[in-house]
Every structure is written in structure tokens, then in C-alpha cells.
Design a protein around this motif. Structure first.
Motif, PDB file in Angstrom:
ATOM      1  N   ALA A  39       0.829  -1.214   0.000  1.00 50.10           N
ATOM      2  CA  ALA A  39       0.000   0.000   0.000  1.00 50.10           C
ATOM      3  C   ALA A  39       0.861   1.262   0.000  1.00 50.10           C
ATOM      4  N   ASN A  43       0.004   3.166  -3.262  1.00 51.25           N
ATOM      5  CA  ASN A  43      -1.100   4.043  -2.857  1.00 51.25           C
ATOM      6  C   ASN A  43      -2.458   3.338  -2.900  1.00 51.25           C
ATOM      7  N   ASN A  44      -2.442   2.040  -2.739  1.00 51.88           N
ATOM      8  CA  ASN A  44      -3.692   1.272  -2.660  1.00 51.88           C
ATOM      9  C   ASN A  44      -4.128   1.308  -1.194  1.00 51.88           C
ATOM     10  N   TYR A  45      -4.835   2.344  -0.823  1.00 50.99           N
ATOM     11  CA  TYR A  45      -5.168   2.595   0.583  1.00 50.99           C
ATOM     12  C   TYR A  45      -6.058   1.522   1.199  1.00 50.99           C
ATOM     13  N   ARG A  46      -6.751   0.743   0.384  1.00 49.84           N
ATOM     14  CA  ARG A  46      -7.595  -0.334   0.932  1.00 49.84           C
ATOM     15  C   ARG A  46      -6.753  -1.379   1.656  1.00 49.84           C
ATOM     16  N   PHE A  48      -4.267  -0.734   3.528  1.00 55.50           N
ATOM     17  CA  PHE A  48      -4.025  -0.238   4.892  1.00 55.50           C
ATOM     18  C   PHE A  48      -5.136  -0.709   5.834  1.00 55.50           C
ATOM     19  N   GLU A  49      -6.344  -0.748   5.326  1.00 52.92           N
ATOM     20  CA  GLU A  49      -7.477  -1.244   6.125  1.00 52.92           C
ATOM     21  C   GLU A  49      -7.304  -2.733   6.431  1.00 52.92           C
ATOM     22  N   HIS A 111      -4.377   4.915  11.997  1.00 53.35           N
ATOM     23  CA  HIS A 111      -5.635   4.605  11.314  1.00 53.35           C
ATOM     24  C   HIS A 111      -6.701   5.672  11.590  1.00 53.35           C
ATOM     25  N   ASN A 114      -5.298   9.211   9.806  1.00 51.78           N
ATOM     26  CA  ASN A 114      -5.330   9.183   8.343  1.00 51.78           C
ATOM     27  C   ASN A 114      -5.275   7.725   7.895  1.00 51.78           C
ATOM     28  N   LYS A 116      -5.434   6.406   5.182  1.00 53.38           N
ATOM     29  CA  LYS A 116      -4.895   6.181   3.838  1.00 53.38           C
ATOM     30  C   LYS A 116      -3.381   6.363   3.754  1.00 53.38           C
ATOM     31  N   LYS A 117      -2.705   6.328   4.933  1.00 51.20           N
ATOM     32  CA  LYS A 117      -1.267   6.577   4.914  1.00 51.20           C
ATOM     33  C   LYS A 117      -0.609   6.008   6.169  1.00 51.20           C
TER      34      LYS A 117
END
Length: 164
Positions: A39, A43-46, A48-49, A111, A114, A116-117
Motif C-alpha cells: 500500500a 497508494n492502494n489505501y484499501r 491499509f485497512e 488509522h 489518516n 490512507k497513509k
């Protein structure tokens, strides 16, 4: 009386539970780190989840694994040669549960702020955690494959007094 409740693996249930739970922890920690690295660079923010939830459940699971590990280590009747490795495995297991909880708490803050990072410092901590998990896996493998804890021949040898 207790011996009559134990099977030929010296356990009150069919097989060891500690390794089963531990393998989930290992997989979740390694997968979380892999998701974070992918991620971070894509930049595949999913992902991170996915990483966050893997760390969350790994943290809960490691405490369950440590409890079963302590219980099963006591039932193993460890002989002298295995004791130093078992002690290292125990100390690192308890330490990893604290380290994993701390890193997961840090991940929770990241989390919330942010989702997404993540920072490169968090990734470095994940790498250190991954290395520590690898060391712990080595000691666990040594306990089973070299010293034979909870294997029938070793349990029989301990009961017969052949191993001390």
C-alpha cells in the motif's frame, strides 16, 4: 490423578493448541506488514485497512497463544537440554505480545488520523516485528523438531526417566 487425564502427548486434549493459534498470529502479522508495504508503494489505501484489521486480530490472538503456550509448556515436563530454548521462547513470546500490542496501538492512532497513509517509521517497526516473529518461529520449531516437546517418543522417554 493428573496423569490419568493426559493422553500420550501429555495433554488433556487431542493435540497442542498453541501452534494452531500461533500460526494465525504469524500469518496475520506477516500479511499485515506485506499489505502495508504494498500500500505504501502503490497508494492502494484499501490495503491499509486490511493491515489494520490483521494487526488488531493478531494482537488478540497472541495473548491467547501465550496462555496456551504457558499451559502446554508446563505439561511438556521439559528436560534439562530443552530448558534454555524454552525459556528464550517464553520470554520472547511474552515480549512479542507487548510489542505487538504497542505497535497495534500505534497503528490504531495512525488509522484514526489518516487511514490512507502510514509513515516509513511505522514500516520500520513492522520490519522489526517481522524479524522478531521469524526468530520466535525458529525457537518454536526447535522446540518441536529438535527437542520433540509433546511428541509421543519424548513424552514416553520423560515418563520412563530417560530424559532429565
Amino acid at each position: 490423578m493428573l496423569e490419568s487425564l493426559l493422553n500420550n502427548h501429555n495433554l488433556p486434549y487431542p493435540d497442542t493448541i498453541h501452534p494452531i493459534i500461533v500460526h494465525f498470529v504469524i500469518a496475520m502479522v506477516l500479511f499485515a506488514f506485506l499489505c502495508d508495504v504494498i500500500a505504501y508503494f502503490t497508494n492502494n489505501y484499501r490495503l491499509f485497512e486490511v493491515s489494520w484489521w490483521n494487526m488488531f486480530f493478531a494482537t488478540i490472538s497472541i495473548f491467547i497463544a501465550v496462555v496456551f503456550g504457558q499451559f502446554e509448556a508446563g505439561l511438556a515436563q521439559p528436560y534439562d537440554a530443552v530448558q534454555p530454548v524454552l525459556n528464550l521462547h517464553t520470554i520472547l513470546g511474552w515480549s512479542l505480545s507487548g510489542i505487538l500490542a504497542a505497535i497495534t496501538a500505534w497503528r490504531y492512532v495512525i488509522h484514526c488520523r489518516n487511514p490512507k497513509k502510514v509513515s516509513v517509521y511505522y514500516l520500520a517497526a513492522g520490519l522489526v516485528l517481522t524479524i522478531l516473529v521469524g526468530v520466535q518461529v525458529y525457537f518454536g520449531d526447535e522446540l518441536v523438531w529438535v527437542y520433540g516437546l509433546h511428541t509421543v517418543p519424548v513424552v514416553e522417554a520423560v515418563k520412563e526417566g530417560l530424559l532429565r
